[in-house]
Design an enzyme around this catalytic site. Sequence first.
Site, PDB file in Angstrom:
ATOM      1  N   ASP A 103     -21.185 -18.424 -17.430  1.00 24.72           N
ATOM      2  CA  ASP A 103     -21.353 -17.353 -18.405  1.00 24.72           C
ATOM      3  C   ASP A 103     -22.778 -17.223 -18.943  1.00 24.72           C
ATOM      4  O   ASP A 103     -23.328 -18.161 -19.518  1.00 24.72           O
ATOM      5  CB  ASP A 103     -20.389 -17.630 -19.564  1.00 24.72           C
ATOM      6  CG  ASP A 103     -20.246 -16.467 -20.524  1.00 24.72           C
ATOM      7  OD1 ASP A 103     -21.134 -15.604 -20.561  1.00 24.72           O
ATOM      8  OD2 ASP A 103     -19.242 -16.435 -21.247  1.00 24.72           O
TER       9      ASP A 103
ATOM     10  N   SER B 200     -22.393 -11.410 -20.236  1.00 24.78           N
ATOM     11  CA  SER B 200     -20.949 -11.549 -20.235  1.00 24.78           C
ATOM     12  C   SER B 200     -20.272 -10.184 -20.308  1.00 24.78           C
ATOM     13  O   SER B 200     -20.526  -9.318 -19.482  1.00 24.78           O
ATOM     14  CB  SER B 200     -20.535 -12.482 -21.374  1.00 24.78           C
ATOM     15  OG  SER B 200     -19.238 -12.980 -21.177  1.00 24.78           O
TER      16      SER B 200
END
Length: 288
Positions: free
Chosen positions: A170, A42
């Site tokens: 993600d 991320s």
Amino acid sequence: MTSGPSVALALGGGGARGLAHIHVIETLDELGVRPTAIAGSSIGAMMGAAMASGMTGRDIRDYARSLLTSKAEVASRVWRAQKASITELFQGGVQLGRLNAERILREFLPERIPASFEELQIPLKVTGTDYYGHKLAVFDSGDLVSAVAASVALPAVFQPVVRDGMMLVDGGMYNPVPYDLLDGTADLVVAVDVVGVPSGAGGKAPSTLEVLFGTSQLMMLSIIETKLQISRPDILLRPPVGHIRVLDFLRMETIMLETVSVKDELKRALDKAISARISGQLADGGAA
């Protein structure tokens, strides 16, 4: 440090809390430590890509500051990236969960970040979550921007990213702090966890969005704790980020001030780890 043990760096996910990674990168620069390998999830993938491209911590801080101190500049870049239609405009603008991560990154990433992994100065691994494959996806070759876009594609904010036949979200959802991807790449592995935990007044009910992000934090915390029972990095850093909201990027200066303690923490941890390693080598030599 230039003649000391080699170091690999794992940078975790956590949205705006990941601005604290800049302190870690700056500290390694000050100590003359160049990681042999980097892994990121991320926001950690974004920071890792910047570092792997040759940017210093100061470069990254200055670039972030040039963007994040102006709400108008951020809004302008997001709007350009979305190419919003007149219909979207009259419907109230771009909605959460509909942002295109790849377009956003092309607007926000520094020009110094190259197009492919192969052009990086330091080997980099970027995580994504294969939504339909129900597993972790790790990228270390080919197109860099799409890999980082997949890693930052927080479901409440971005659309999934399609790459290599996978529907990706993600990377922090599956591997919040990917230190395990660095096994065997260095003498010491430094991992930075910026997930934090939900915070706030006990009697105040959180908003729907706060609950969504907060439960994600708790899920990622559970994953990290389970991983730590199996294996641990040589150094685990946890900057004080629990009170920082995932989308608080415009509070950069405050976040940097509130997390600066991680710099001294890293220096102390490296001193301790290196001393322990030297002592162990001396003991082994004496035994031989």
